[in-house]
Motif scaffolding. Structure first.
Motif, PDB file in Angstrom:
ATOM      1  N   PRO A   1       2.812  -3.902 -11.800  1.00 35.71           N
ATOM      2  CA  PRO A   1       1.827  -2.832 -11.972  1.00 35.71           C
ATOM      3  C   PRO A   1       2.030  -1.725 -10.931  1.00 35.71           C
ATOM      4  CG  PRO A   1       0.761  -4.979 -11.940  1.00 35.71           C
ATOM      5  CD  PRO A   1       2.182  -5.193 -11.521  1.00 35.71           C
ATOM      6  N   ASP A   2       1.678  -0.524 -11.302  1.00 33.66           N
ATOM      7  CA  ASP A   2       1.797   0.633 -10.419  1.00 33.66           C
ATOM      8  C   ASP A   2       0.406   0.975  -9.880  1.00 33.66           C
ATOM      9  OD1 ASP A   2       2.343   3.000  -9.125  1.00 33.66           O
ATOM     10  OD2 ASP A   2       3.421   3.896 -10.823  1.00 33.66           O
ATOM     11  N   TYR A   3       0.248   0.884  -8.562  1.00 34.60           N
ATOM     12  CA  TYR A   3      -1.041   1.147  -7.921  1.00 34.60           C
ATOM     13  C   TYR A   3      -1.039   2.453  -7.133  1.00 34.60           C
ATOM     14  CZ  TYR A   3      -1.234  -3.938  -8.620  1.00 34.60           C
ATOM     15  OH  TYR A   3      -1.187  -5.195  -9.140  1.00 34.60           O
ATOM     16  N   ARG A   4       0.031   3.225  -7.227  1.00 31.14           N
ATOM     17  CA  ARG A   4       0.155   4.403  -6.359  1.00 31.14           C
ATOM     18  C   ARG A   4      -0.990   5.396  -6.532  1.00 31.14           C
ATOM     19  NH1 ARG A   4       6.242   5.843  -7.722  1.00 31.14           N
ATOM     20  NH2 ARG A   4       5.374   5.277  -9.746  1.00 31.14           N
ATOM     21  N   ASP A   5      -1.499   5.562  -7.746  1.00 28.26           N
ATOM     22  CA  ASP A   5      -2.618   6.495  -7.941  1.00 28.26           C
ATOM     23  C   ASP A   5      -3.872   6.003  -7.220  1.00 28.26           C
ATOM     24  OD1 ASP A   5      -2.668   4.370  -9.915  1.00 28.26           O
ATOM     25  OD2 ASP A   5      -4.239   5.482 -10.966  1.00 28.26           O
ATOM     26  N   LEU A   6      -4.095   4.706  -7.217  1.00 29.94           N
ATOM     27  CA  LEU A   6      -5.248   4.135  -6.513  1.00 29.94           C
ATOM     28  C   LEU A   6      -5.057   4.218  -5.004  1.00 29.94           C
ATOM     29  CD1 LEU A   6      -5.699   0.947  -8.714  1.00 29.94           C
ATOM     30  CD2 LEU A   6      -7.091   3.037  -8.791  1.00 29.94           C
ATOM     31  N   ASP A   7      -3.837   3.961  -4.553  1.00 37.44           N
ATOM     32  CA  ASP A   7      -3.551   3.955  -3.127  1.00 37.44           C
ATOM     33  C   ASP A   7      -3.663   5.348  -2.512  1.00 37.44           C
ATOM     34  OD1 ASP A   7      -3.055   1.282  -3.547  1.00 37.44           O
ATOM     35  OD2 ASP A   7      -0.882   1.450  -3.378  1.00 37.44           O
ATOM     36  N   ALA A   8      -3.414   6.375  -3.307  1.00 39.48           N
ATOM     37  CA  ALA A   8      -3.435   7.750  -2.803  1.00 39.48           C
ATOM     38  C   ALA A   8      -4.806   8.134  -2.253  1.00 39.48           C
ATOM     39  CB  ALA A   8      -3.025   8.721  -3.905  1.00 39.48           C
ATOM     40  N   SER A   9      -5.863   7.504  -2.765  1.00 37.95           N
ATOM     41  CA  SER A   9      -7.215   7.826  -2.300  1.00 37.95           C
ATOM     42  C   SER A   9      -7.486   7.296  -0.899  1.00 37.95           C
ATOM     43  CB  SER A   9      -8.248   7.251  -3.268  1.00 37.95           C
ATOM     44  OG  SER A   9      -8.333   5.841  -3.108  1.00 37.95           O
TER      45      SER A   9
ATOM     46  N   LEU B   1       0.794  -1.220   0.000  1.00 39.66           N
ATOM     47  CA  LEU B   1       0.000   0.000   0.000  1.00 39.66           C
ATOM     48  C   LEU B   1       0.833   1.279   0.000  1.00 39.66           C
ATOM     49  CD1 LEU B   1      -2.853   1.181   0.090  1.00 39.66           C
ATOM     50  CD2 LEU B   1      -2.762   1.007   2.566  1.00 39.66           C
ATOM     51  N   GLU B   2       1.822   1.377   0.827  1.00 37.78           N
ATOM     52  CA  GLU B   2       2.631   2.599   0.892  1.00 37.78           C
ATOM     53  C   GLU B   2       3.973   2.346   0.221  1.00 37.78           C
ATOM     54  OE1 GLU B   2       2.623   3.849   4.948  1.00 37.78           O
ATOM     55  OE2 GLU B   2       0.498   4.329   4.890  1.00 37.78           O
ATOM     56  N   SER B   3       3.916   1.848  -0.980  1.00 45.63           N
ATOM     57  CA  SER B   3       5.096   1.419  -1.695  1.00 45.63           C
ATOM     58  C   SER B   3       4.940   1.806  -3.163  1.00 45.63           C
ATOM     59  CB  SER B   3       5.250  -0.092  -1.512  1.00 45.63           C
ATOM     60  OG  SER B   3       6.480  -0.529  -1.983  1.00 45.63           O
TER      61      SER B   3
ATOM     62  N   ASP C   1      -9.049   4.898  -0.175  1.00 40.29           N
ATOM     63  CA  ASP C   1     -10.409   4.371  -0.214  1.00 40.29           C
ATOM     64  C   ASP C   1     -10.336   2.850  -0.284  1.00 40.29           C
ATOM     65  OD1 ASP C   1     -13.044   3.690  -0.669  1.00 40.29           O
ATOM     66  OD2 ASP C   1     -13.228   4.815  -2.539  1.00 40.29           O
ATOM     67  N   VAL C   2     -10.986   2.174   0.649  1.00 36.07           N
ATOM     68  CA  VAL C   2     -10.938   0.710   0.684  1.00 36.07           C
ATOM     69  C   VAL C   2     -11.511   0.101  -0.590  1.00 36.07           C
ATOM     70  CG1 VAL C   2     -13.129   0.278   1.856  1.00 36.07           C
ATOM     71  CG2 VAL C   2     -11.192  -1.249   2.241  1.00 36.07           C
ATOM     72  N   GLU C   3     -12.402   0.798  -1.253  1.00 41.59           N
ATOM     73  CA  GLU C   3     -12.972   0.274  -2.496  1.00 41.59           C
ATOM     74  C   GLU C   3     -11.931   0.219  -3.619  1.00 41.59           C
ATOM     75  OE1 GLU C   3     -15.879  -1.301  -2.757  1.00 41.59           O
ATOM     76  OE2 GLU C   3     -16.015  -0.931  -0.605  1.00 41.59           O
ATOM     77  N   ALA C   4     -10.804   0.880  -3.450  1.00 43.72           N
ATOM     78  CA  ALA C   4      -9.727   0.816  -4.445  1.00 43.72           C
ATOM     79  C   ALA C   4      -9.131  -0.587  -4.517  1.00 43.72           C
ATOM     80  CB  ALA C   4      -8.643   1.849  -4.139  1.00 43.72           C
ATOM     81  N   VAL C   5      -9.427  -1.418  -3.525  1.00 47.60           N
ATOM     82  CA  VAL C   5      -8.957  -2.807  -3.552  1.00 47.60           C
ATOM     83  C   VAL C   5      -9.442  -3.490  -4.836  1.00 47.60           C
ATOM     84  CG1 VAL C   5      -9.198  -5.065  -2.440  1.00 47.60           C
ATOM     85  CG2 VAL C   5      -8.769  -3.037  -1.051  1.00 47.60           C
ATOM     86  N   THR C   6     -10.685  -3.285  -5.184  1.00 50.37           N
ATOM     87  CA  THR C   6     -11.246  -3.899  -6.388  1.00 50.37           C
ATOM     88  C   THR C   6     -10.551  -3.375  -7.641  1.00 50.37           C
ATOM     89  OG1 THR C   6     -13.361  -4.171  -5.259  1.00 50.37           O
ATOM     90  CG2 THR C   6     -13.379  -4.321  -7.664  1.00 50.37           C
ATOM     91  N   ALA C   7     -10.298  -2.093  -7.709  1.00 54.82           N
ATOM     92  CA  ALA C   7      -9.597  -1.512  -8.857  1.00 54.82           C
ATOM     93  C   ALA C   7      -8.161  -2.011  -8.928  1.00 54.82           C
ATOM     94  CB  ALA C   7      -9.623   0.016  -8.773  1.00 54.82           C
ATOM     95  N   ARG C   8      -7.526  -2.188  -7.774  1.00 56.76           N
ATOM     96  CA  ARG C   8      -6.162  -2.733  -7.724  1.00 56.76           C
ATOM     97  C   ARG C   8      -6.146  -4.146  -8.317  1.00 56.76           C
ATOM     98  NH1 ARG C   8      -1.689  -3.380  -4.250  1.00 56.76           N
ATOM     99  NH2 ARG C   8      -0.782  -1.428  -3.589  1.00 56.76           N
ATOM    100  N   MET C   9      -7.100  -4.970  -7.870  1.00 57.12           N
ATOM    101  CA  MET C   9      -7.176  -6.344  -8.367  1.00 57.12           C
ATOM    102  C   MET C   9      -7.389  -6.358  -9.874  1.00 57.12           C
ATOM    103  SD  MET C   9      -9.712  -9.076  -9.070  1.00 57.12           S
ATOM    104  CE  MET C   9     -11.093  -8.139  -8.574  1.00 57.12           C
ATOM    105  N   GLN C  10      -8.231  -5.485 -10.367  1.00 56.76           N
ATOM    106  CA  GLN C  10      -8.481  -5.415 -11.803  1.00 56.76           C
ATOM    107  C   GLN C  10      -7.221  -4.997 -12.554  1.00 56.76           C
ATOM    108  OE1 GLN C  10     -11.330  -6.537 -13.376  1.00 56.76           O
ATOM    109  NE2 GLN C  10      -9.901  -6.426 -15.091  1.00 56.76           N
ATOM    110  N   ARG C  11      -6.452  -4.093 -11.993  1.00 58.69           N
ATOM    111  CA  ARG C  11      -5.210  -3.671 -12.640  1.00 58.69           C
ATOM    112  C   ARG C  11      -4.215  -4.839 -12.718  1.00 58.69           C
ATOM    113  NH1 ARG C  11      -2.986   2.096 -11.191  1.00 58.69           N
ATOM    114  NH2 ARG C  11      -5.007   2.550 -12.149  1.00 58.69           N
TER     115      ARG C  11
END
Length: 139
Positions: free
Chosen positions: A37-45, A11-13, A47-57
């Motif tokens: 994959p780079d998830y930093r833009d999703l993690d910045a929010s 998450l903080e990486s 928002d726990v719902e970003a978990v689903t977007a992370r998985m999709q990425r």
């Protein structure tokens, strides 16, 4: 190439973090391609719902064909398990796995594939007892 390892950072990486960078080097040395994959833009929010977007990425990063291993650390391990239930994979490599995320309403899932778990005995963020229980349930 033997296949592709999808390496998901915590998450903080980021995709150049020490752990996923070291794992990429090992995977490539063993004849596997690696994608981080780079998830930093999703993690910045935060928002726990970003978990689903992370998985999709992670799923979108995986090649359409060929062997895939999902691997990750902490939040990256968490989403790797979910991704493994939505795309065939050869194995999972999960470090510092949280088997639950506060506020995320889905029970943790991972495909019934060969799985390696690496976890610290004194991990305060991801208690080891929950991971042992997860491993016990998988045999």
């Amino acid at each position: 190439m033997k296949g592709t390892v999808i390496l998901s950072h915590g998450l903080e990486s980021g995709p150049n973090a020490t752990k996923v960078t070291a794992l990429a080097a090992v995977a490539e040395g063993l004849g596997w391609a690696s994608i981080r994959p780079d998830y930093r833009d999703l993690d910045a929010s935060r928002d726990v719902e970003a978990v689903t977007a992370r998985m999709q990425r992670a799923l979108d990063a995986a090649p359409a064909e060929g062997r895939v291993v999902f691997a990750g650390s902490s939040m990256g391990a968490f989403i790797s398990g979910f991704a493994s239930t939505r795309r065939d994979c050869a194995a999972l490599f999960l470090m510092a796995l949280p088997v639950g995320i506060r506020g995320y309403s889905f029970d943790y899932e991972a495909a019934a594939v060969p799985t390696v778990l690496v976890h610290g005995w004194r991990d305060e963020l991801c208690p080891v007892d929950a991971v042992i229980e997860f491993a016990r349930g998988r045999g």
